[in-house]
Design a protein around this motif. Structure first.
Motif, PDB file in Angstrom:
ATOM      1  N   ILE A   1      -0.502  37.319 -49.704  1.00  0.00           N
ATOM      2  CA  ILE A   1       0.286  37.911 -48.628  1.00  0.00           C
ATOM      3  C   ILE A   1       0.983  36.755 -47.909  1.00  0.00           C
ATOM      4  O   ILE A   1       0.318  35.840 -47.409  1.00  0.00           O
ATOM      5  CB  ILE A   1      -0.591  38.691 -47.635  1.00  0.00           C
ATOM      6  N   LYS A   2       2.319  36.767 -47.913  1.00  0.00           N
ATOM      7  CA  LYS A   2       3.104  35.682 -47.302  1.00  0.00           C
ATOM      8  C   LYS A   2       2.677  34.321 -47.858  1.00  0.00           C
ATOM      9  O   LYS A   2       2.389  33.382 -47.115  1.00  0.00           O
ATOM     10  CB  LYS A   2       2.983  35.725 -45.780  1.00  0.00           C
ATOM     11  N   ASP A   3       2.608  34.254 -49.182  1.00  0.00           N
ATOM     12  CA  ASP A   3       2.351  32.997 -49.902  1.00  0.00           C
ATOM     13  C   ASP A   3       0.939  32.439 -49.696  1.00  0.00           C
ATOM     14  O   ASP A   3       0.693  31.246 -49.919  1.00  0.00           O
ATOM     15  CB  ASP A   3       3.374  31.919 -49.535  1.00  0.00           C
TER      16      ASP A   3
ATOM     17  N   PRO B   1      -6.712  30.498 -46.097  1.00  0.00           N
ATOM     18  CA  PRO B   1      -6.907  30.762 -47.524  1.00  0.00           C
ATOM     19  C   PRO B   1      -5.988  29.892 -48.381  1.00  0.00           C
ATOM     20  O   PRO B   1      -5.063  29.248 -47.856  1.00  0.00           O
ATOM     21  CB  PRO B   1      -6.525  32.244 -47.645  1.00  0.00           C
ATOM     22  N   PRO B   2      -6.226  29.840 -49.700  1.00  0.00           N
ATOM     23  CA  PRO B   2      -5.409  28.994 -50.566  1.00  0.00           C
ATOM     24  C   PRO B   2      -3.956  29.459 -50.663  1.00  0.00           C
ATOM     25  O   PRO B   2      -3.653  30.645 -50.552  1.00  0.00           O
ATOM     26  CB  PRO B   2      -6.108  29.087 -51.927  1.00  0.00           C
ATOM     27  N   THR B   3      -3.073  28.499 -50.865  1.00  0.00           N
ATOM     28  CA  THR B   3      -1.640  28.770 -50.993  1.00  0.00           C
ATOM     29  C   THR B   3      -1.323  29.283 -52.394  1.00  0.00           C
ATOM     30  O   THR B   3      -1.867  28.795 -53.388  1.00  0.00           O
ATOM     31  CB  THR B   3      -0.833  27.494 -50.722  1.00  0.00           C
ATOM     32  N   ALA B   4      -0.446  30.271 -52.473  1.00  0.00           N
ATOM     33  CA  ALA B   4      -0.009  30.821 -53.761  1.00  0.00           C
ATOM     34  C   ALA B   4       1.427  30.389 -54.052  1.00  0.00           C
ATOM     35  O   ALA B   4       2.248  30.262 -53.136  1.00  0.00           O
ATOM     36  CB  ALA B   4      -0.093  32.342 -53.740  1.00  0.00           C
ATOM     37  N   LEU B   5       1.710  30.166 -55.310  1.00  0.00           N
ATOM     38  CA  LEU B   5       3.073  29.869 -55.735  1.00  0.00           C
ATOM     39  C   LEU B   5       3.854  31.171 -55.895  1.00  0.00           C
ATOM     40  O   LEU B   5       3.277  32.262 -55.953  1.00  0.00           O
ATOM     41  CB  LEU B   5       3.046  29.104 -57.058  1.00  0.00           C
TER      42      LEU B   5
END
Length: 338
Positions: free
Chosen positions: A144-146, A166-170
Protein backbone atom coordinates in the motif's frame (compact mmCIF):
# COMPACT_ATOMS: atom_id res chain seq x y z
CA UNK A 1 39.50 -58.22 -10.32
CA UNK A 2 38.60 -58.36 -6.61
CA UNK A 3 39.78 -54.78 -6.03
CA UNK A 4 37.82 -53.67 -9.08
CA UNK A 5 34.69 -55.40 -7.73
CA UNK A 6 34.99 -53.59 -4.41
CA UNK A 7 35.44 -50.26 -6.23
CA UNK A 8 32.32 -50.81 -8.34
CA UNK A 9 30.20 -51.89 -5.37
CA UNK A 10 31.41 -48.98 -3.24
CA UNK A 11 30.10 -46.62 -5.92
CA UNK A 12 27.05 -48.53 -7.07
CA UNK A 13 25.47 -49.54 -3.76
CA UNK A 14 25.15 -45.99 -2.37
CA UNK A 15 23.60 -44.87 -5.67
CA UNK A 16 21.13 -47.73 -5.58
CA UNK A 17 20.29 -46.92 -1.95
CA UNK A 18 19.64 -43.24 -2.76
CA UNK A 19 17.58 -44.25 -5.79
CA UNK A 20 15.42 -46.60 -3.70
CA UNK A 21 14.82 -43.85 -1.12
CA UNK A 22 13.85 -41.39 -3.86
CA UNK A 23 11.23 -43.83 -5.12
CA UNK A 24 9.83 -44.84 -1.75
CA UNK A 25 7.51 -41.84 -1.29
CA UNK A 26 3.81 -42.27 -1.91
CA UNK A 27 0.94 -39.77 -1.80
CA UNK A 28 -2.47 -41.06 -0.70
CA UNK A 29 -5.62 -39.00 -1.23
CA UNK A 30 -7.63 -38.60 1.98
CA UNK A 31 -10.40 -36.17 0.99
CA UNK A 32 -11.76 -34.57 -2.19
CA UNK A 33 -14.91 -33.27 -3.91
CA UNK A 34 -15.52 -30.35 -1.57
CA UNK A 35 -16.58 -26.93 -2.99
CA UNK A 36 -13.49 -25.12 -1.75
CA UNK A 37 -9.94 -24.30 -2.80
CA UNK A 38 -7.61 -25.08 0.10
CA UNK A 39 -4.56 -22.87 0.55
CA UNK A 40 -4.23 -22.78 4.34
CA UNK A 41 -2.72 -25.84 6.04
CA UNK A 42 -1.35 -26.19 9.58
CA UNK A 43 -0.21 -29.57 10.89
CA UNK A 44 0.11 -29.51 14.67
CA UNK A 45 1.27 -33.09 15.32
CA UNK A 46 0.78 -36.61 13.99
CA UNK A 47 -2.90 -36.57 14.93
CA UNK A 48 -4.13 -33.00 14.55
CA UNK A 49 -4.17 -30.77 11.47
CA UNK A 50 -6.33 -27.89 10.23
CA UNK A 51 -7.10 -26.61 6.74
CA UNK A 52 -8.72 -23.39 5.50
CA UNK A 53 -10.09 -22.49 2.10
CA UNK A 54 -12.41 -20.47 -0.07
CA UNK A 55 -16.14 -19.97 0.54
CA UNK A 56 -15.56 -19.90 4.29
CA UNK A 57 -14.59 -23.57 4.67
CA UNK A 58 -12.33 -25.00 7.35
CA UNK A 59 -11.72 -28.59 8.51
CA UNK A 60 -9.87 -30.38 11.29
CA UNK A 61 -8.62 -33.92 11.78
CA UNK A 62 -7.70 -35.45 15.13
CA UNK A 63 -6.92 -38.97 13.88
CA UNK A 64 -4.01 -38.41 11.53
CA UNK A 65 -6.12 -37.52 8.51
CA UNK A 66 -8.42 -40.54 8.50
CA UNK A 67 -11.51 -38.44 9.13
CA UNK A 68 -12.16 -34.69 8.84
CA UNK A 69 -14.74 -32.47 10.50
CA UNK A 70 -15.76 -29.89 7.89
CA UNK A 71 -17.65 -26.67 8.38
CA UNK A 72 -18.57 -23.56 6.42
CA UNK A 73 -18.29 -20.84 9.05
CA UNK A 74 -21.68 -19.16 9.41
CA UNK A 75 -21.63 -15.55 8.32
CA UNK A 76 -18.37 -15.97 6.40
CA UNK A 77 -19.55 -18.00 3.42
CA UNK A 78 -17.75 -15.68 0.98
CA UNK A 79 -14.48 -15.47 2.91
CA UNK A 80 -11.20 -16.55 1.29
CA UNK A 81 -9.37 -18.16 4.20
CA UNK A 82 -5.93 -18.26 2.58
CA UNK A 83 -3.92 -19.12 5.70
CA UNK A 84 -4.34 -20.78 9.09
CA UNK A 85 -2.09 -21.14 12.12
CA UNK A 86 -3.09 -23.85 14.59
CA UNK A 87 -1.57 -24.44 18.02
CA UNK A 88 -3.59 -27.44 19.25
CA UNK A 89 -6.79 -29.36 18.60
CA UNK A 90 -8.63 -26.43 20.23
CA UNK A 91 -6.84 -23.24 19.24
CA UNK A 92 -6.38 -21.82 15.72
CA UNK A 93 -6.24 -18.46 13.93
CA UNK A 94 -7.38 -17.95 10.32
CA UNK A 95 -7.04 -14.97 7.96
CA UNK A 96 -9.10 -14.05 4.93
CA UNK A 97 -7.77 -12.31 1.83
CA UNK A 98 -9.90 -9.92 -0.23
CA UNK A 99 -12.49 -7.46 1.10
CA UNK A 100 -13.14 -7.41 3.95
CA UNK A 101 -9.78 -8.51 5.32
CA UNK A 102 -10.49 -10.71 8.32
CA UNK A 103 -8.87 -12.55 11.21
CA UNK A 104 -10.88 -15.13 13.17
CA UNK A 105 -9.88 -17.23 16.17
CA UNK A 106 -11.24 -20.34 17.85
CA UNK A 107 -10.35 -21.75 21.26
CA UNK A 108 -12.84 -24.63 21.26
CA UNK A 109 -11.82 -26.70 18.25
CA UNK A 110 -13.85 -24.68 15.75
CA UNK A 111 -17.22 -24.91 17.49
CA UNK A 112 -17.25 -21.13 17.72
CA UNK A 113 -15.20 -18.42 16.00
CA UNK A 114 -14.55 -14.89 17.20
CA UNK A 115 -13.77 -12.08 14.78
CA UNK A 116 -10.55 -10.40 15.94
CA UNK A 117 -9.91 -8.07 13.00
CA UNK A 118 -11.91 -6.61 10.11
CA UNK A 119 -10.81 -4.11 7.46
CA UNK A 120 -13.15 -3.02 4.67
CA UNK A 121 -10.51 -0.86 2.95
CA UNK A 122 -10.10 -2.40 -0.51
CA UNK A 123 -6.37 -1.60 -0.56
CA UNK A 124 -5.84 -4.29 2.08
CA UNK A 125 -5.11 -7.78 0.77
CA UNK A 126 -3.64 -10.36 3.14
CA UNK A 127 -1.12 -12.85 1.69
CA UNK A 128 0.23 -14.95 4.56
CA UNK A 129 0.48 -15.32 8.32
CA UNK A 130 3.10 -16.85 10.60
CA UNK A 131 3.90 -16.92 14.31
CA UNK A 132 7.19 -16.83 16.20
CA UNK A 133 5.39 -18.50 19.12
CA UNK A 134 1.82 -18.91 20.31
CA UNK A 135 1.57 -15.25 21.33
CA UNK A 136 3.67 -13.38 18.78
CA UNK A 137 2.53 -13.44 15.16
CA UNK A 138 2.51 -11.46 11.94
CA UNK A 139 0.40 -11.00 8.81
CA UNK A 140 1.90 -9.97 5.47
CA UNK A 141 -0.19 -8.10 2.91
CA UNK A 142 0.26 -6.62 -0.54
CA UNK A 143 1.91 -3.18 -0.79
CA UNK A 144 0.00 0.00 0.00
CA UNK A 145 1.67 3.23 -1.19
CA UNK A 146 4.92 1.40 -1.98
CA UNK A 147 5.10 -0.33 1.42
CA UNK A 148 4.25 -3.95 2.14
CA UNK A 149 1.50 -4.31 4.71
CA UNK A 150 2.92 -5.92 7.85
CA UNK A 151 0.75 -6.45 10.91
CA UNK A 152 1.67 -7.82 14.33
CA UNK A 153 -0.02 -9.48 17.31
CA UNK A 154 1.56 -10.01 20.71
CA UNK A 155 -1.45 -11.58 22.41
CA UNK A 156 -2.09 -14.71 20.38
CA UNK A 157 -4.17 -13.05 17.68
CA UNK A 158 -6.57 -11.22 20.01
CA UNK A 159 -5.51 -7.84 18.62
CA UNK A 160 -3.52 -6.70 15.57
CA UNK A 161 -1.62 -3.49 14.81
CA UNK A 162 0.17 -2.24 11.71
CA UNK A 163 3.94 -2.16 12.02
CA UNK A 164 5.18 1.42 11.75
CA UNK A 165 7.98 0.86 9.24
CA UNK A 166 7.21 -2.07 6.91
CA UNK A 167 9.50 -3.05 4.01
CA UNK A 168 9.55 -0.98 0.83
CA UNK A 169 8.06 -2.50 -2.34
CA UNK A 170 9.21 -1.87 -5.88
CA UNK A 171 6.79 -0.88 -8.62
CA UNK A 172 4.71 -3.90 -9.64
CA UNK A 173 6.03 -6.06 -6.79
CA UNK A 174 3.71 -8.05 -4.52
CA UNK A 175 3.45 -11.29 -2.57
CA UNK A 176 1.33 -14.32 -3.46
CA UNK A 177 -1.55 -15.56 -1.30
CA UNK A 178 -1.08 -19.02 -2.78
CA UNK A 179 -0.15 -21.21 0.20
CA UNK A 180 0.56 -19.02 3.20
CA UNK A 181 4.28 -19.74 2.78
CA UNK A 182 5.62 -16.64 1.00
CA UNK A 183 6.27 -15.37 4.53
CA UNK A 184 8.09 -17.21 7.31
CA UNK A 185 9.20 -16.42 10.84
CA UNK A 186 12.35 -18.30 11.82
CA UNK A 187 14.27 -17.71 15.06
CA UNK A 188 12.45 -14.36 15.41
CA UNK A 189 13.66 -13.31 11.94
CA UNK A 190 11.15 -12.38 9.23
CA UNK A 191 11.50 -13.65 5.66
CA UNK A 192 9.41 -12.51 2.68
CA UNK A 193 9.62 -13.61 -0.96
CA UNK A 194 7.89 -11.65 -3.69
CA UNK A 195 7.00 -11.65 -7.36
CA UNK A 196 5.43 -9.68 -10.19
CA UNK A 197 7.64 -7.16 -11.97
CA UNK A 198 10.30 -7.79 -9.31
CA UNK A 199 11.16 -10.89 -7.31
CA UNK A 200 13.09 -10.47 -4.08
CA UNK A 201 13.83 -11.96 -0.69
CA UNK A 202 13.30 -9.45 2.10
CA UNK A 203 14.56 -10.18 5.62
CA UNK A 204 14.25 -8.48 8.99
CA UNK A 205 16.59 -9.69 11.72
CA UNK A 206 14.96 -10.17 15.16
CA UNK A 207 11.73 -8.77 13.75
CA UNK A 208 13.19 -5.25 13.69
CA UNK A 209 12.20 -2.84 10.94
CA UNK A 210 15.66 -2.84 9.34
CA UNK A 211 15.39 -4.82 6.14
CA UNK A 212 17.80 -6.54 3.80
CA UNK A 213 16.74 -6.84 0.15
CA UNK A 214 18.09 -9.38 -2.34
CA UNK A 215 17.04 -9.92 -5.96
CA UNK A 216 16.00 -13.49 -6.73
CA UNK A 217 17.12 -15.39 -9.84
CA UNK A 218 13.59 -16.64 -10.54
CA UNK A 219 11.21 -16.05 -13.44
CA UNK A 220 9.52 -12.67 -13.02
CA UNK A 221 8.16 -9.60 -14.85
CA UNK A 222 4.46 -10.58 -15.05
CA UNK A 223 1.81 -10.64 -12.27
CA UNK A 224 1.72 -14.47 -12.51
CA UNK A 225 5.48 -14.89 -12.03
CA UNK A 226 7.98 -14.85 -9.21
CA UNK A 227 8.74 -16.45 -5.86
CA UNK A 228 5.74 -18.06 -4.15
CA UNK A 229 7.20 -19.89 -1.16
CA UNK A 230 10.28 -20.43 0.99
CA UNK A 231 11.39 -23.03 3.52
CA UNK A 232 14.24 -22.63 5.98
CA UNK A 233 16.80 -25.01 7.45
CA UNK A 234 19.36 -23.22 9.64
CA UNK A 235 21.71 -21.50 7.16
CA UNK A 236 19.89 -22.71 4.04
CA UNK A 237 16.74 -21.39 2.37
CA UNK A 238 14.92 -23.06 -0.50
CA UNK A 239 12.75 -20.73 -2.60
CA UNK A 240 10.30 -21.92 -5.27
CA UNK A 241 7.83 -20.36 -7.68
CA UNK A 242 7.60 -19.85 -11.41
CA UNK A 243 4.62 -18.86 -13.54
CA UNK A 244 1.22 -20.23 -12.53
CA UNK A 245 -0.16 -19.42 -15.99
CA UNK A 246 2.51 -21.66 -17.56
CA UNK A 247 2.86 -24.23 -14.81
CA UNK A 248 4.78 -26.82 -16.84
CA UNK A 249 7.66 -24.46 -17.51
CA UNK A 250 10.74 -25.56 -15.58
CA UNK A 251 13.13 -22.64 -16.15
CA UNK A 252 14.18 -20.56 -13.14
CA UNK A 253 11.57 -21.85 -10.69
CA UNK A 254 13.81 -22.69 -7.72
CA UNK A 255 16.90 -21.34 -6.01
CA UNK A 256 19.02 -22.22 -2.98
CA UNK A 257 20.22 -19.49 -0.62
CA UNK A 258 23.11 -20.38 1.67
CA UNK A 259 25.27 -18.56 4.20
CA UNK A 260 28.09 -17.87 4.74
CA UNK A 261 28.85 -16.23 2.41
CA UNK A 262 25.39 -15.25 1.23
CA UNK A 263 24.76 -16.67 -2.24
CA UNK A 264 21.97 -17.93 -4.49
CA UNK A 265 22.59 -21.12 -6.42
CA UNK A 266 20.42 -22.76 -9.04
CA UNK A 267 19.67 -26.48 -8.60
CA UNK A 268 21.34 -28.89 -10.99
CA UNK A 269 17.85 -30.26 -11.65
CA UNK A 270 14.85 -28.29 -10.50
CA UNK A 271 11.24 -29.24 -9.79
CA UNK A 272 9.07 -30.32 -12.71
CA UNK A 273 7.10 -27.08 -13.07
CA UNK A 274 5.46 -24.27 -11.13
CA UNK A 275 5.52 -24.73 -7.34
CA UNK A 276 3.45 -22.71 -4.88
CA UNK A 277 4.69 -24.28 -1.62
CA UNK A 278 7.90 -25.74 -0.21
CA UNK A 279 8.52 -27.33 3.19
CA UNK A 280 11.60 -28.54 5.07
CA UNK A 281 11.07 -32.18 6.07
CA UNK A 282 14.25 -33.46 7.76
CA UNK A 283 18.01 -33.78 7.25
CA UNK A 284 18.62 -32.81 3.59
CA UNK A 285 15.02 -33.38 2.49
CA UNK A 286 12.59 -30.73 1.26
CA UNK A 287 9.18 -31.18 -0.36
CA UNK A 288 7.51 -28.83 -2.83
CA UNK A 289 4.16 -28.85 -4.59
CA UNK A 290 2.02 -26.89 -7.02
CA UNK A 291 -0.44 -27.28 -9.84
CA UNK A 292 2.24 -29.09 -11.88
CA UNK A 293 2.73 -31.81 -9.24
CA UNK A 294 4.81 -32.65 -6.18
CA UNK A 295 8.61 -32.84 -6.03
CA UNK A 296 11.19 -33.94 -3.49
CA UNK A 297 14.89 -33.29 -2.96
CA UNK A 298 17.14 -35.42 -0.78
CA UNK A 299 20.25 -33.26 -1.19
CA UNK A 300 19.27 -29.80 0.08
CA UNK A 301 17.70 -28.66 -3.18
CA UNK A 302 20.46 -29.53 -5.62
CA UNK A 303 18.41 -32.16 -7.46
CA UNK A 304 14.65 -32.62 -7.46
CA UNK A 305 12.45 -35.49 -8.57
CA UNK A 306 8.73 -35.37 -9.28
CA UNK A 307 6.91 -38.00 -7.22
CA UNK A 308 3.31 -37.19 -8.17
CA UNK A 309 1.56 -35.22 -10.94
CA UNK A 310 -1.60 -34.35 -8.98
CA UNK A 311 -2.28 -30.63 -8.56
CA UNK A 312 -1.97 -29.26 -5.01
CA UNK A 313 -1.56 -25.76 -3.59
CA UNK A 314 0.20 -26.32 -0.27
CA UNK A 315 2.24 -28.86 1.70
CA UNK A 316 3.12 -28.89 5.39
CA UNK A 317 4.88 -31.08 7.97
CA UNK A 318 3.81 -31.52 11.58
CA UNK A 319 5.35 -28.98 13.92
CA UNK A 320 5.62 -31.73 16.55
CA UNK A 321 5.82 -35.00 14.64
CA UNK A 322 6.29 -36.56 11.22
CA UNK A 323 2.93 -36.28 9.47
CA UNK A 324 3.12 -34.55 6.05
CA UNK A 325 -0.04 -33.33 4.34
CA UNK A 326 -0.86 -31.68 1.02
CA UNK A 327 -4.03 -29.82 0.02
CA UNK A 328 -5.51 -28.14 -3.04
CA UNK A 329 -8.53 -27.30 -5.14
CA UNK A 330 -11.78 -29.24 -4.84
CA UNK A 331 -11.15 -29.89 -1.16
CA UNK A 332 -8.30 -32.28 -1.92
CA UNK A 333 -6.26 -33.39 1.08
CA UNK A 334 -3.53 -36.01 0.84
CA UNK A 335 -0.87 -37.56 3.03
CA UNK A 336 2.73 -38.26 2.06
CA UNK A 337 4.48 -41.37 3.32
CA UNK A 338 8.28 -41.38 3.32
Amino acid sequence: MKARYHLITSILFPLLFISSIARSQSITLLQQDKPTSIRGLSVVNDQTAWISGSKGYIAITNDGGKTWDWQQIKGYEKAEFRDIEAFSDKKAVIMSSGTPSLVLKTTDGGKTWQEKYRKTDTTYFFDAMDFADEQHGYILGDPIKDKFLLMETKDGGESWTNMSNPPTALSGEAAFAASGTCFRVYNKNLFIVSGGKASRMITAINGKSEYNYADLPLTHSKPSQGAFSLAIKKNKIIIVGGDYEKDKKTDSIATIFTTPPPAFNAPAQGPGGFQSSVEFIKDDTFLSTGTSGTNITLDDGRTWRQIDSTSFNVCSKARHGKMILLAGNGGKIAILKI
